[in-house]
Design a protein around this motif. Sequence first.
Motif, mmCIF file in Angstrom:
data_model
loop_
_atom_site.group_PDB
_atom_site.id
_atom_site.type_symbol
_atom_site.label_atom_id
_atom_site.label_comp_id
_atom_site.label_asym_id
_atom_site.label_seq_id
_atom_site.Cartn_x
_atom_site.Cartn_y
_atom_site.Cartn_z
ATOM 1 N N LEU A 1 -22.837 -9.496 54.297
ATOM 2 C CA LEU A 1 -23.092 -8.122 55.210
ATOM 3 C C LEU A 1 -23.559 -7.469 54.659
ATOM 4 O O LEU A 1 -24.293 -6.347 54.633
ATOM 5 C CB LEU A 1 -21.317 -7.619 55.340
ATOM 6 C CG LEU A 1 -20.485 -8.797 56.272
ATOM 7 C CD1 LEU A 1 -19.065 -8.255 56.373
ATOM 8 C CD2 LEU A 1 -21.647 -9.126 57.419
ATOM 9 N N LEU A 2 -23.432 -7.172 52.693
ATOM 10 C CA LEU A 2 -23.389 -6.211 52.507
ATOM 11 C C LEU A 2 -25.322 -6.381 51.831
ATOM 12 O O LEU A 2 -25.957 -5.561 51.868
ATOM 13 C CB LEU A 2 -23.167 -5.956 50.852
ATOM 14 C CG LEU A 2 -21.666 -6.207 50.411
ATOM 15 C CD1 LEU A 2 -21.137 -6.440 49.276
ATOM 16 C CD2 LEU A 2 -21.631 -4.553 51.047
ATOM 17 N N THR B 1 -19.944 -20.189 59.410
ATOM 18 C CA THR B 1 -18.930 -19.231 59.886
ATOM 19 C C THR B 1 -20.087 -17.691 60.397
ATOM 20 O O THR B 1 -19.813 -17.299 61.274
ATOM 21 C CB THR B 1 -18.005 -18.668 59.447
ATOM 22 O OG1 THR B 1 -17.438 -19.656 58.420
ATOM 23 C CG2 THR B 1 -17.367 -17.684 58.830
ATOM 24 N N LEU B 2 -20.920 -18.036 59.512
ATOM 25 C CA LEU B 2 -22.070 -16.614 59.685
ATOM 26 C C LEU B 2 -23.028 -16.971 61.088
ATOM 27 O O LEU B 2 -22.993 -15.652 62.098
ATOM 28 C CB LEU B 2 -23.107 -16.832 58.688
ATOM 29 C CG LEU B 2 -22.447 -16.446 57.655
ATOM 30 C CD1 LEU B 2 -22.845 -16.450 55.618
ATOM 31 C CD2 LEU B 2 -22.004 -14.157 57.220
ATOM 32 N N MET B 3 -22.642 -18.043 61.543
ATOM 33 C CA MET B 3 -23.093 -18.551 63.315
ATOM 34 C C MET B 3 -22.749 -18.289 64.128
ATOM 35 O O MET B 3 -22.948 -17.471 64.551
ATOM 36 C CB MET B 3 -23.652 -19.953 62.615
ATOM 37 C CG MET B 3 -24.505 -19.959 63.776
ATOM 38 S SD MET B 3 -24.991 -22.250 64.679
ATOM 39 C CE MET B 3 -25.607 -22.331 62.937
ATOM 40 N N ILE C 1 -22.668 -9.712 64.411
ATOM 41 C CA ILE C 1 -23.551 -9.135 62.897
ATOM 42 C C ILE C 1 -24.377 -8.231 62.874
ATOM 43 O O ILE C 1 -25.434 -7.725 62.896
ATOM 44 C CB ILE C 1 -23.408 -10.142 61.268
ATOM 45 C CG1 ILE C 1 -21.992 -9.966 61.708
ATOM 46 C CG2 ILE C 1 -23.612 -9.383 60.589
ATOM 47 C CD1 ILE C 1 -22.249 -11.104 60.414
ATOM 48 N N HIS C 2 -25.955 -9.227 64.407
ATOM 49 C CA HIS C 2 -26.488 -8.817 63.778
ATOM 50 C C HIS C 2 -27.349 -7.356 64.361
ATOM 51 O O HIS C 2 -28.260 -6.639 63.867
ATOM 52 C CB HIS C 2 -27.530 -9.944 65.200
ATOM 53 C CG HIS C 2 -29.390 -9.746 65.419
ATOM 54 N ND1 HIS C 2 -29.832 -10.267 64.128
ATOM 55 C CD2 HIS C 2 -30.008 -9.090 66.324
ATOM 56 C CE1 HIS C 2 -30.847 -9.678 65.315
ATOM 57 N NE2 HIS C 2 -30.913 -9.119 66.302
ATOM 58 N N PRO C 3 -26.800 -6.618 65.843
ATOM 59 C CA PRO C 3 -26.433 -5.654 66.068
ATOM 60 C C PRO C 3 -26.229 -4.582 65.101
ATOM 61 O O PRO C 3 -26.980 -3.403 65.349
ATOM 62 C CB PRO C 3 -25.627 -5.659 67.498
ATOM 63 C CG PRO C 3 -25.199 -6.369 68.192
ATOM 64 C CD PRO C 3 -25.439 -7.664 66.597
ATOM 65 N N ARG D 1 -30.439 -1.102 60.105
ATOM 66 C CA ARG D 1 -32.112 -0.905 59.712
ATOM 67 C C ARG D 1 -33.007 0.366 60.506
ATOM 68 O O ARG D 1 -34.064 1.275 59.621
ATOM 69 C CB ARG D 1 -33.167 -1.792 60.264
ATOM 70 C CG ARG D 1 -32.831 -3.019 59.261
ATOM 71 C CD ARG D 1 -33.334 -4.301 59.993
ATOM 72 N NE ARG D 1 -33.452 -5.734 59.001
ATOM 73 C CZ ARG D 1 -33.069 -6.317 59.455
ATOM 74 N NH1 ARG D 1 -33.654 -6.899 60.281
ATOM 75 N NH2 ARG D 1 -32.946 -7.655 58.206
ATOM 76 N N LEU D 2 -32.524 0.508 61.788
ATOM 77 C CA LEU D 2 -33.258 1.689 62.207
ATOM 78 C C LEU D 2 -32.861 3.064 61.818
ATOM 79 O O LEU D 2 -32.865 4.427 61.697
ATOM 80 C CB LEU D 2 -32.450 2.391 63.854
ATOM 81 C CG LEU D 2 -32.750 0.742 64.597
ATOM 82 C CD1 LEU D 2 -32.093 0.827 65.783
ATOM 83 C CD2 LEU D 2 -34.401 1.319 65.016
#
Length: 440
Positions: free
Chosen positions: A79-80, A415-417, A423-425, A431-432
């Motif tokens: 996440l970091l 787990t990340l999958m 997480i992706h949003p 980034r925005l």
Amino acid sequence: MSERWARAILATYRWAGAAAYPFIGGYIVWRVTKGKEERTRRHERYGRPSEPRPEGPLVWVHAASVGETIAVVGLVEHLLKSGIHVVLTTGTVTSASVAAERLGRRVIHQYVPLDLKPAVSRFLNHWAPDLAVMAESEIWPVTILELGARRVPQVLVNGRMSDRSFERWRRHPFLAEALFENLAHVVAQSEVDGERFRKLGARPVTVSGNLKVDTALPPVDEAALAGMQAAIGTRKVWAAVSTHEGEEKIAAEVHRMVRKRHPDLLTIVVPRHPERAEALAEAFADEGFDVVRRSSGGEIGPQTDIFLGDTIGEMGLYLRLTEIAFVGRSLAGEGGQNPIEPARLGTAVLSGPHVENFRDAYRRLIERGGARPVRDTRMLAGAVCLLLENEGIRRAMIAAGRSAVEEMSGALSRTLMALEPFIHPLIVKSRLQGGNGRAA
């Protein structure tokens, strides 16, 4: 019990907790006196923050104790690296120390708020998490309901459901469903755990394996390790780690029995709760044992019987001093403790029969020959003697344990999958906003 009654009971629980809130201070003060809370940070248990909330996406990750904290380190680091802020809560002083050691100031650490509406609401008002990730078996009704009311996605990772908890929830299916329906996803440790969560109403449920397999090996002070290995020399050594009340006495009795065949025996005892060390040291001394406590800085000498590992965050040191480890809460206690770390660090693993909380890990280790169960003190002493006297058997167990653990790897990627849709949003949002997070 109907669904309507289940919701009424949960609502009553929430408001009863709110009514009890003004009287909870005495309990927290008592915990401070016992070393179970940090005096200067006890306000965090009421949901009062000690740091400002950073701008941008934020994920709340909760890990109750040491094992859970270590398990989520890899997830937190992902996440970091993605530019997402993390507020990590833990419930114990020892787990807070582990979080500081493994993650430092890259995360915001807070003690988890009490599961009372005023505390949880204050915590959520301040941190306003975009996602809540809870580890293992943390099912707190008020917290779950408050997050649900705010439409914050909740994901349980490394999910575990013990025999006792499952039976308790199964007696109240509507109550369980009213809670578990708030979870956006459950990522379970094993197929057994996954099926239990499904039966209690959780949807969707996937199985990842145990996150603890994919963690970094526990660190060690190489100078301290070398010094202790030199002091031990060629002496026979075994360890009883993560012991619970009653098992230290068993370890001492095993020492007495095995010492008849191996007079140079050194026994390492690492209690699960170091605050019990002073009483344990006195009890060992009363039985005539020469004891050295790690916290006192004393050195292991030729006459030392028991080396008491009463420090936090040094399991990597203790396990590297031996090739035989009994893992506690399995003879005098119930549920067991995690055998993965001892197996990864090259020890032949012994345990009692009560390992329900780590059933899948023990099953795999035993099937491959990396662990052996014992029924009682005499059988444990016999197993220790066998392994001390037979290098071939000991080495075979160590190799089998490492192989079994390697086969269990991959839980972090799975787990990340499962977390990717949540997480992706947040990554896009970060980034925005320019990715101005602590993970820079």
